[in-house]
Design a protein around this motif. Sequence first.
Motif, PDB file in Angstrom:
ATOM      1  N   ILE A 202       0.834  -1.202   0.000  1.00  0.00           N
ATOM      2  CA  ILE A 202       0.000   0.000   0.000  1.00  0.00           C
ATOM      3  C   ILE A 202       0.871   1.255   0.000  1.00  0.00           C
ATOM      4  O   ILE A 202       0.591   2.234  -0.710  1.00  0.00           O
ATOM      5  N   GLY A 203       1.938   1.223   0.767  1.00  0.00           N
ATOM      6  CA  GLY A 203       2.789   2.400   0.906  1.00  0.00           C
ATOM      7  C   GLY A 203       3.467   2.821  -0.374  1.00  0.00           C
ATOM      8  O   GLY A 203       3.913   3.973  -0.496  1.00  0.00           O
ATOM      9  N   GLN A 204       3.554   1.891  -1.356  1.00  0.00           N
ATOM     10  CA  GLN A 204       4.204   2.207  -2.628  1.00  0.00           C
ATOM     11  C   GLN A 204       3.259   1.995  -3.809  1.00  0.00           C
ATOM     12  O   GLN A 204       3.696   1.805  -4.942  1.00  0.00           O
ATOM     13  N   ILE A 205       1.954   2.053  -3.561  1.00  0.00           N
ATOM     14  CA  ILE A 205       0.972   1.799  -4.607  1.00  0.00           C
ATOM     15  C   ILE A 205       1.139   2.801  -5.749  1.00  0.00           C
ATOM     16  O   ILE A 205       1.361   3.994  -5.525  1.00  0.00           O
ATOM     17  N   ARG A 206       1.140   2.295  -6.967  1.00  0.00           N
ATOM     18  CA  ARG A 206       1.344   3.085  -8.183  1.00  0.00           C
ATOM     19  C   ARG A 206       2.685   3.821  -8.174  1.00  0.00           C
ATOM     20  O   ARG A 206       2.858   4.854  -8.820  1.00  0.00           O
ATOM     21  N   GLY A 207       3.626   3.314  -7.394  1.00  0.00           N
ATOM     22  CA  GLY A 207       4.934   3.939  -7.350  1.00  0.00           C
ATOM     23  C   GLY A 207       4.991   5.214  -6.532  1.00  0.00           C
ATOM     24  O   GLY A 207       6.008   5.921  -6.536  1.00  0.00           O
ATOM     25  N   LYS A 208       3.903   5.499  -5.810  1.00  0.00           N
ATOM     26  CA  LYS A 208       3.854   6.704  -4.986  1.00  0.00           C
ATOM     27  C   LYS A 208       4.156   6.341  -3.530  1.00  0.00           C
ATOM     28  O   LYS A 208       3.927   5.212  -3.098  1.00  0.00           O
ATOM     29  N   THR A 209       4.644   7.304  -2.786  1.00  0.00           N
ATOM     30  CA  THR A 209       4.933   7.078  -1.374  1.00  0.00           C
ATOM     31  C   THR A 209       3.833   7.706  -0.521  1.00  0.00           C
ATOM     32  O   THR A 209       3.618   8.921  -0.571  1.00  0.00           O
ATOM     33  N   LEU A 210       3.119   6.849   0.234  1.00  0.00           N
ATOM     34  CA  LEU A 210       2.067   7.337   1.126  1.00  0.00           C
ATOM     35  C   LEU A 210       2.627   7.485   2.537  1.00  0.00           C
ATOM     36  O   LEU A 210       3.536   6.764   2.937  1.00  0.00           O
ATOM     37  N   THR A 211       2.055   8.402   3.294  1.00  0.00           N
ATOM     38  CA  THR A 211       2.443   8.563   4.699  1.00  0.00           C
ATOM     39  C   THR A 211       1.875   7.402   5.511  1.00  0.00           C
ATOM     40  O   THR A 211       0.986   6.677   5.055  1.00  0.00           O
ATOM     41  N   ILE A 221      -9.818   1.083   4.231  1.00  0.00           N
ATOM     42  CA  ILE A 221     -10.745   1.202   3.098  1.00  0.00           C
ATOM     43  C   ILE A 221     -10.861  -0.133   2.380  1.00  0.00           C
ATOM     44  O   ILE A 221     -11.962  -0.623   2.113  1.00  0.00           O
ATOM     45  N   ILE A 222      -9.714  -0.742   2.039  1.00  0.00           N
ATOM     46  CA  ILE A 222      -9.764  -1.970   1.250  1.00  0.00           C
ATOM     47  C   ILE A 222     -10.266  -3.156   2.071  1.00  0.00           C
ATOM     48  O   ILE A 222     -10.709  -4.156   1.504  1.00  0.00           O
ATOM     49  N   LYS A 223     -10.223  -3.023   3.405  1.00  0.00           N
ATOM     50  CA  LYS A 223     -10.807  -4.070   4.250  1.00  0.00           C
ATOM     51  C   LYS A 223     -12.304  -3.873   4.441  1.00  0.00           C
ATOM     52  O   LYS A 223     -12.960  -4.680   5.101  1.00  0.00           O
ATOM     53  N   GLY A 224     -12.841  -2.777   3.860  1.00  0.00           N
ATOM     54  CA  GLY A 224     -14.286  -2.602   3.843  1.00  0.00           C
ATOM     55  C   GLY A 224     -14.856  -1.668   4.874  1.00  0.00           C
ATOM     56  O   GLY A 224     -16.067  -1.623   5.079  1.00  0.00           O
ATOM     57  N   HIS A 225     -14.036  -0.875   5.552  1.00  0.00           N
ATOM     58  CA  HIS A 225     -14.535   0.032   6.581  1.00  0.00           C
ATOM     59  C   HIS A 225     -15.071   1.318   5.960  1.00  0.00           C
ATOM     60  O   HIS A 225     -14.501   1.849   5.005  1.00  0.00           O
ATOM     61  N   SER A 226     -16.162   1.804   6.527  1.00  0.00           N
ATOM     62  CA  SER A 226     -16.730   3.090   6.109  1.00  0.00           C
ATOM     63  C   SER A 226     -15.907   4.218   6.722  1.00  0.00           C
ATOM     64  O   SER A 226     -15.068   3.999   7.612  1.00  0.00           O
ATOM     65  N   ILE A 254      -6.518   9.048  -8.688  1.00  0.00           N
ATOM     66  CA  ILE A 254      -7.692   8.181  -8.813  1.00  0.00           C
ATOM     67  C   ILE A 254      -8.930   8.937  -8.357  1.00  0.00           C
ATOM     68  O   ILE A 254      -8.821   9.991  -7.709  1.00  0.00           O
ATOM     69  N   GLN A 255     -10.102   8.377  -8.693  1.00  0.00           N
ATOM     70  CA  GLN A 255     -11.354   9.053  -8.355  1.00  0.00           C
ATOM     71  C   GLN A 255     -12.326   8.176  -7.577  1.00  0.00           C
ATOM     72  O   GLN A 255     -13.400   8.642  -7.187  1.00  0.00           O
ATOM     73  N   SER A 256     -11.972   6.913  -7.349  1.00  0.00           N
ATOM     74  CA  SER A 256     -12.928   6.021  -6.685  1.00  0.00           C
ATOM     75  C   SER A 256     -12.208   4.900  -5.947  1.00  0.00           C
ATOM     76  O   SER A 256     -11.023   4.617  -6.192  1.00  0.00           O
ATOM     77  N   GLN A 257     -12.965   4.247  -5.059  1.00  0.00           N
ATOM     78  CA  GLN A 257     -12.451   3.081  -4.352  1.00  0.00           C
ATOM     79  C   GLN A 257     -12.173   1.944  -5.326  1.00  0.00           C
ATOM     80  O   GLN A 257     -11.226   1.170  -5.145  1.00  0.00           O
ATOM     81  N   ALA A 258     -12.987   1.841  -6.383  1.00  0.00           N
ATOM     82  CA  ALA A 258     -12.788   0.791  -7.381  1.00  0.00           C
ATOM     83  C   ALA A 258     -11.418   0.927  -8.039  1.00  0.00           C
ATOM     84  O   ALA A 258     -10.717  -0.065  -8.258  1.00  0.00           O
ATOM     85  N   GLN A 259     -11.022   2.156  -8.353  1.00  0.00           N
ATOM     86  CA  GLN A 259      -9.706   2.380  -8.948  1.00  0.00           C
ATOM     87  C   GLN A 259      -8.591   2.043  -7.950  1.00  0.00           C
ATOM     88  O   GLN A 259      -7.572   1.464  -8.313  1.00  0.00           O
ATOM     89  N   LEU A 260      -8.804   2.404  -6.692  1.00  0.00           N
ATOM     90  CA  LEU A 260      -7.819   2.107  -5.653  1.00  0.00           C
ATOM     91  C   LEU A 260      -7.594   0.598  -5.565  1.00  0.00           C
ATOM     92  O   LEU A 260      -6.450   0.115  -5.524  1.00  0.00           O
ATOM     93  N   PHE A 261      -8.677  -0.158  -5.535  1.00  0.00           N
ATOM     94  CA  PHE A 261      -8.591  -1.615  -5.448  1.00  0.00           C
ATOM     95  C   PHE A 261      -7.927  -2.180  -6.704  1.00  0.00           C
ATOM     96  O   PHE A 261      -7.109  -3.100  -6.632  1.00  0.00           O
ATOM     97  N   HIS A 262      -8.261  -1.611  -7.872  1.00  0.00           N
ATOM     98  CA  HIS A 262      -7.685  -2.061  -9.144  1.00  0.00           C
ATOM     99  C   HIS A 262      -6.163  -1.914  -9.135  1.00  0.00           C
ATOM    100  O   HIS A 262      -5.433  -2.839  -9.499  1.00  0.00           O
ATOM    101  N   TYR A 263      -5.682  -0.764  -8.701  1.00  0.00           N
ATOM    102  CA  TYR A 263      -4.234  -0.530  -8.706  1.00  0.00           C
ATOM    103  C   TYR A 263      -3.520  -1.357  -7.634  1.00  0.00           C
ATOM    104  O   TYR A 263      -2.383  -1.802  -7.825  1.00  0.00           O
ATOM    105  N   LEU A 264      -4.211  -1.580  -6.516  1.00  0.00           N
ATOM    106  CA  LEU A 264      -3.636  -2.457  -5.490  1.00  0.00           C
ATOM    107  C   LEU A 264      -3.465  -3.871  -6.050  1.00  0.00           C
ATOM    108  O   LEU A 264      -2.426  -4.508  -5.869  1.00  0.00           O
TER     109      LEU A 264
END
Length: 276
Positions: A202-211, A221-226, A254-264
């Motif tokens: 997750i920390g390097q998703i799409r080659g980006k560095t997340l905090t 989010i990907i585990k399904g929490h609101s 990205i613009q949606s959770q679907a895209q986030l899951f796709h890239y993961l």
Amino acid sequence: MSTPYPTMHALSDFADAAAQIVGALDRADFFKVLGENLQQLFNLDNFIVFYFEQDCAAQLVHTNLDADELLRQMSPYVSGLYLLDPFFIQSNSIQTTELLNLDEIEPEGFRESEFYKSYYKFIDIVTELRFVIKMADGRWLHIFMEREAGKGTYSLDELSRLKSLEKFIDSVVSRHWTWRRIGESLMQSEKTPLGFGLRSVIGQIRGKTLTNREIDIVELIIKGHSSKSIADLLKISTGTVTNHKRNIHNKLKIQSQAQLFHYLLQDLFALGVKPR
């Protein structure tokens, strides 16, 4: 609420089933006999047994379905996406055999998550229960008991009767597992190490560095929490969660959770998790 006493007919049915199950101990067809009897007692469609070992791909022990087709359908799950499964997440806190009900353990918003849409809805399961058995530290056996759409959910009486079987299931499965030395066999067989930590991916998703906080948010989010559930767990406001989500979307373009899951999934596939 008090639990109703079982009828003589129910006791007789269980006695017959228990005799067959105990009789199958230390036999190659033990899980087949166990599954057939649970299916008959509780009107199950799918009976599946998976072995999970920390940091390794899941291993199919038994199913009443076509095993090759099941593994094809569940390939991403088996290869590592089980890490997002509420049942597996709950395994870490289990010390003895427990009956788990998806309706009771799923996080708020889970059925709207991409994980649920991708790996539950496509198999047309209306309800799922599992006996989760801790075999050793970092090793679990999950007995999936599923009903497909059209049969309805489990009644309170059925749930109560299944719950009452926890000690019986623990006893017979543990004895069979030990006598057949199945655990030793699985440990010595070829396994597929996951080779990654979910947070590091997750920390390097799409080659980006997340905090670290953004990784916390994405993982939940990907585990399904609101958003509300995330806020409660991280002890922050829903407004702060919204701000983090906005920053994550901007950073990852990205613009949606679907895209986030796709890239993961793309990144996981690159690390060896097999697509369907």
